[in-house]
Design a protein around this motif. Structure first.
Motif, PDB file in Angstrom:
ATOM      1  N   ILE A  74       0.838  -1.203   0.000  1.00  0.00           N
ATOM      2  CA  ILE A  74       0.000   0.000   0.000  1.00  0.00           C
ATOM      3  C   ILE A  74       0.873   1.253   0.000  1.00  0.00           C
ATOM      4  O   ILE A  74       0.357   2.372  -0.061  1.00  0.00           O
ATOM      5  CB  ILE A  74      -0.950   0.032   1.213  1.00  0.00           C
ATOM      6  CG1 ILE A  74      -0.159   0.016   2.534  1.00  0.00           C
ATOM      7  CG2 ILE A  74      -1.946  -1.111   1.162  1.00  0.00           C
ATOM      8  CD1 ILE A  74      -1.027   0.247   3.766  1.00  0.00           C
ATOM      9  N   ASP A  75       2.187   1.059   0.040  1.00  0.00           N
ATOM     10  CA  ASP A  75       3.080   2.209   0.109  1.00  0.00           C
ATOM     11  C   ASP A  75       3.182   2.960  -1.220  1.00  0.00           C
ATOM     12  O   ASP A  75       3.822   4.016  -1.287  1.00  0.00           O
ATOM     13  CB  ASP A  75       4.475   1.778   0.557  1.00  0.00           C
ATOM     14  CG  ASP A  75       5.082   0.726  -0.358  1.00  0.00           C
ATOM     15  OD1 ASP A  75       4.344  -0.193  -0.782  1.00  0.00           O
ATOM     16  OD2 ASP A  75       6.295   0.807  -0.631  1.00  0.00           O
ATOM     17  N   GLY A  76       2.531   2.452  -2.259  1.00  0.00           N
ATOM     18  CA  GLY A  76       2.506   3.157  -3.534  1.00  0.00           C
ATOM     19  C   GLY A  76       1.378   4.161  -3.637  1.00  0.00           C
ATOM     20  O   GLY A  76       1.342   4.966  -4.577  1.00  0.00           O
ATOM     21  N   PHE A  77       0.451   4.137  -2.679  1.00  0.00           N
ATOM     22  CA  PHE A  77      -0.683   5.059  -2.707  1.00  0.00           C
ATOM     23  C   PHE A  77      -0.287   6.399  -2.078  1.00  0.00           C
ATOM     24  O   PHE A  77       0.389   6.444  -1.049  1.00  0.00           O
ATOM     25  CB  PHE A  77      -1.882   4.475  -1.966  1.00  0.00           C
ATOM     26  CG  PHE A  77      -2.417   3.213  -2.596  1.00  0.00           C
ATOM     27  CD1 PHE A  77      -3.013   3.234  -3.849  1.00  0.00           C
ATOM     28  CD2 PHE A  77      -2.316   1.997  -1.932  1.00  0.00           C
ATOM     29  CE1 PHE A  77      -3.499   2.074  -4.436  1.00  0.00           C
ATOM     30  CE2 PHE A  77      -2.802   0.828  -2.502  1.00  0.00           C
ATOM     31  CZ  PHE A  77      -3.389   0.867  -3.765  1.00  0.00           C
ATOM     32  N   LEU A  78      -0.735   7.492  -2.701  1.00  0.00           N
ATOM     33  CA  LEU A  78      -0.319   8.823  -2.272  1.00  0.00           C
ATOM     34  C   LEU A  78      -0.721   9.119  -0.834  1.00  0.00           C
ATOM     35  O   LEU A  78       0.057   9.693  -0.070  1.00  0.00           O
ATOM     36  CB  LEU A  78      -0.910   9.880  -3.215  1.00  0.00           C
ATOM     37  CG  LEU A  78      -0.466  11.332  -2.968  1.00  0.00           C
ATOM     38  CD1 LEU A  78       1.045  11.461  -3.117  1.00  0.00           C
ATOM     39  CD2 LEU A  78      -1.182  12.275  -3.928  1.00  0.00           C
ATOM     40  N   HIS A  79      -1.954   8.741  -0.437  1.00  0.00           N
ATOM     41  CA  HIS A  79      -2.403   9.082   0.915  1.00  0.00           C
ATOM     42  C   HIS A  79      -1.613   8.303   1.974  1.00  0.00           C
ATOM     43  O   HIS A  79      -1.418   8.789   3.093  1.00  0.00           O
ATOM     44  CB  HIS A  79      -3.907   8.838   1.070  1.00  0.00           C
ATOM     45  CG  HIS A  79      -4.318   7.402   1.046  1.00  0.00           C
ATOM     46  ND1 HIS A  79      -4.326   6.645  -0.104  1.00  0.00           N
ATOM     47  CD2 HIS A  79      -4.719   6.574   2.044  1.00  0.00           C
ATOM     48  CE1 HIS A  79      -4.728   5.423   0.177  1.00  0.00           C
ATOM     49  NE2 HIS A  79      -4.965   5.349   1.475  1.00  0.00           N
ATOM     50  N   VAL A  80      -1.128   7.111   1.610  1.00  0.00           N
ATOM     51  CA  VAL A  80      -0.289   6.346   2.537  1.00  0.00           C
ATOM     52  C   VAL A  80       1.083   7.007   2.644  1.00  0.00           C
ATOM     53  O   VAL A  80       1.643   7.149   3.737  1.00  0.00           O
ATOM     54  CB  VAL A  80      -0.159   4.886   2.071  1.00  0.00           C
ATOM     55  CG1 VAL A  80       0.853   4.132   2.926  1.00  0.00           C
ATOM     56  CG2 VAL A  80      -1.520   4.198   2.120  1.00  0.00           C
ATOM     57  N   GLN A  81       1.622   7.426   1.497  1.00  0.00           N
ATOM     58  CA  GLN A  81       2.903   8.125   1.507  1.00  0.00           C
ATOM     59  C   GLN A  81       2.827   9.416   2.330  1.00  0.00           C
ATOM     60  O   GLN A  81       3.784   9.779   3.016  1.00  0.00           O
ATOM     61  CB  GLN A  81       3.330   8.439   0.072  1.00  0.00           C
ATOM     62  CG  GLN A  81       3.636   7.195  -0.747  1.00  0.00           C
ATOM     63  CD  GLN A  81       3.814   7.498  -2.225  1.00  0.00           C
ATOM     64  OE1 GLN A  81       3.575   8.620  -2.666  1.00  0.00           O
ATOM     65  NE2 GLN A  81       4.206   6.485  -2.992  1.00  0.00           N
ATOM     66  N   GLN A  82       1.675  10.084   2.264  1.00  0.00           N
ATOM     67  CA  GLN A  82       1.487  11.299   3.060  1.00  0.00           C
ATOM     68  C   GLN A  82       1.602  10.985   4.554  1.00  0.00           C
ATOM     69  O   GLN A  82       2.298  11.685   5.301  1.00  0.00           O
ATOM     70  CB  GLN A  82       0.127  11.929   2.776  1.00  0.00           C
ATOM     71  CG  GLN A  82      -0.170  13.162   3.632  1.00  0.00           C
ATOM     72  CD  GLN A  82      -1.642  13.532   3.637  1.00  0.00           C
ATOM     73  OE1 GLN A  82      -2.490  12.755   3.218  1.00  0.00           O
ATOM     74  NE2 GLN A  82      -1.944  14.722   4.131  1.00  0.00           N
ATOM     75  N   LYS A  83       0.927   9.927   4.995  1.00  0.00           N
ATOM     76  CA  LYS A  83       0.959   9.560   6.414  1.00  0.00           C
ATOM     77  C   LYS A  83       2.370   9.150   6.844  1.00  0.00           C
ATOM     78  O   LYS A  83       2.830   9.513   7.937  1.00  0.00           O
ATOM     79  CB  LYS A  83      -0.046   8.446   6.689  1.00  0.00           C
ATOM     80  CG  LYS A  83      -1.502   8.879   6.576  1.00  0.00           C
ATOM     81  CD  LYS A  83      -2.454   7.788   6.996  1.00  0.00           C
ATOM     82  CE  LYS A  83      -3.898   8.243   6.905  1.00  0.00           C
ATOM     83  NZ  LYS A  83      -4.185   9.412   7.778  1.00  0.00           N
ATOM     84  N   LEU A  84       3.043   8.402   5.994  1.00  0.00           N
ATOM     85  CA  LEU A  84       4.411   8.002   6.332  1.00  0.00           C
ATOM     86  C   LEU A  84       5.347   9.209   6.352  1.00  0.00           C
ATOM     87  O   LEU A  84       6.267   9.278   7.170  1.00  0.00           O
ATOM     88  CB  LEU A  84       4.904   6.951   5.339  1.00  0.00           C
ATOM     89  CG  LEU A  84       4.148   5.621   5.364  1.00  0.00           C
ATOM     90  CD1 LEU A  84       4.653   4.693   4.266  1.00  0.00           C
ATOM     91  CD2 LEU A  84       4.265   4.948   6.726  1.00  0.00           C
TER      92      LEU A  84
END
Length: 488
Positions: free
Chosen positions: A320-330
């Protein structure tokens, strides 16, 4: 005596019986009790690090007679000394992933701060200054492990200690004699108290007129007659399997209510008593808050890095690390880590020089970090909960792998490029940190270990040097001129 080994630490626990109560029963031996033996082993492991050839130069330094002593006991004289102390704090925080908040270096640092500012205690008389200096040397030279209890029981919080239903519901001095003080009542929250060697008592600001009997600072051995430790319900009673509960099965901290049943405190262990003003000023006037915030800030940084790394690995496990909203949280997690690191380095770089010629980290940077940890760690845990989603709730047990449904476990629990056992191990780790009672205690700890976060923010305002900010406002106000100033 040189720095202790883990075996020496355990041996001392075994030969000093203490009154510890857990689940309604008195604990006979804290080193073998199922709920306590694992954290005892963790603390013993920290003491062993002092004898590791790679870490000994970081964790220890030369005492007054040249014998190695714990780094946290030693004052700093340069910025390089502060950086070395930071490295020592980190070397003890990493093995416990920052999850054991009251490792021995915390109160070692407290004693160093008290001894360095012994003149504050001397305001009551030179013998109190001498007492704290001698006690610091005693703990340093014997490499003892301290706990403390700063908070009064949460009974009627609208009233001061002297106004409670019982005179000594909150711990206070019952009487004085030629031998010392007799104290009665209770204090909390003594973390890791069952496996500590000594207990030190002092007050946070907040004592009121009439609380003179409760204005006291002293230290006693844990095995002192009349001293009783009542532990909260443990998260791990010794039966948790490390695969299912990798954190709580190793890093449980026994938080205790401390009961003083007419405990005698010898005069040479008394550092302050009867002076409300000094008791309220002790925290600030000894600059204790800067030294301890350095240790807790480094430990907190390790904890932030741990939860951030876990969130990143969990995201990668199911891609799921390819999704923008996940990258935002990370990215938010990484920002919290870097803010904490920057504040620690800034506190060291902009250090303050004491009247004695030693140095201490800058106050405002570390006070800001206290606020950051209280707010950011819970947010990072929430990120972990969000990214783990329903997967955190459905992980099987270790026993399922060797049961008739083992094939189903291997097939349906695997990750994108990860075996089922590795993914389950990862999610179990995440749940222990963000969902289990152990993990929630870790969240609550970060919120309140330094005191009321609202009060800390208020202290930021009240103690802040506002001159630079006001100078800029005054400069801007000057641009307006007077009402009759013509346009140019």
């Amino acid at each position: 005596m040189p720095v202790r080994s883990g075996a020496q630490y355990v041996e001392n626990l075994q030969k000093t019986p203490r009154e510890v109560w857990l689940r309604g029963e008195r604990v006979e031996d804290v080193t073998t009790h199922p709920a306590l033996r694992r954290p005892v082993a963790q603390i013993a492991g920290l003491y062993d690090l002092q004898h590791d050839p790679r870490l000994a130069p970081v964790l220890t330094g030369a005492g007054p007679d040249g014998t190695p002593v714990g780094r946290a006991f030693l004052p700093c004289h340069t910025q390089q000394d502060l950086a070395l102390r930071r490295a020592a704090f980190r070397a003890w925080a990493e093995p416990t992933l920052g999850l054991m908040g009251r490792s021995p270096d915390f109160l070692n640092t407290t004693l160093m701060a008290f001894a360095e500012s012994s003149g504050v205690f001397g305001r009551l008389g030179e013998r109190y200054a001498d007492n704290i200096v001698r006690y610091h040397a005693h703990v340093r030279d014997n490499d003892l492990f301290l706990t403390h209890a700063l908070i009064t029981p949460q009974t009627d919080r609208s009233k001061g200690s002297s106004e409670q239903q019982e005179q000594f519901l909150h711990m206070g001095v019952v009487s004085e004699s030629a031998e010392g003080l007799v104290v009665r009542g209770a204090r909390m929250l003594a973390t890791l108290a069952p496996m500590a060697d000594e207990l030190i008592i002092y007050s946070l600001p907040g004592l009121r007129p009439g609380d003179e009997r409760h204005a006291v600072c002293f230290a006693v051995p844990i095995e002192t007659p009349g001293l009783r430790l009542i532990s909260r319900t443990p998260f791990d009673d010794g039966t948790r399997r490390p695969f299912d509960h990798p954190l709580s099965s190793h890093f449980e901290e026994a938080d205790c209510l401390v009961v003083f049943d007419d405990v005698l405190v010898p005069w040479d262990r008394v550092f302050l008593h009867g002076d409300i003003g000094l008791a309220n000023a002790l925290y600030a006037d000894t600059n204790l808050r800067q030294h301890t915030a350095h240790q807790t800030g480094v430990r907190g940084l390790v904890k932030l890095q741990f939860v951030t790394g876990l969130a990143m690995k969990l995201s990668e496990s199911v891609k799921i690390d390819g999704f923008l909203h996940v990258q935002q949280k990370l990215g938010e997690c990484i920002a919290a880590v870097e803010q904490a690191h920057a504040l620690i380095v800034a506190a060291e770089a902009e250090h303050e020089t004491t009247p004695a010629g030693t140095v201490r980290p800058r106050f405002n940077s570390l006070q800001t970090l206290r606020v950051l940890l209280a707010t950011q760690y819970p947010k990072l845990v929430e990120v972990l909960q969000t990214l783990g989603a329903g997967g955190l709730l459905m992980m099987p047990s270790a026993e399922d792998f060797t049961s008739p449904i083992g094939a189903d476990i291997e097939r349906y629990y695997r990750g994108a490029e990860m075996s089922a056992v590795d993914r389950i191990r990862l999610y179990k780790l995440a749940w222990d940190l963000c969902g289990d009672a152990f993990g929630q205690r870790a969240v609550q700890y970060e919120r309140y270990y330094a005191g009321d976060p609202v009060r800390i923010l208020a202290m930021n305002y009240l103690s802040y040097d506002k001159s630079a900010c006001f100078d800029l406002v005054d400069r801007a106000l000057a641009l307006a001129g007077d009402p009759d100033t013509p346009a140019r």
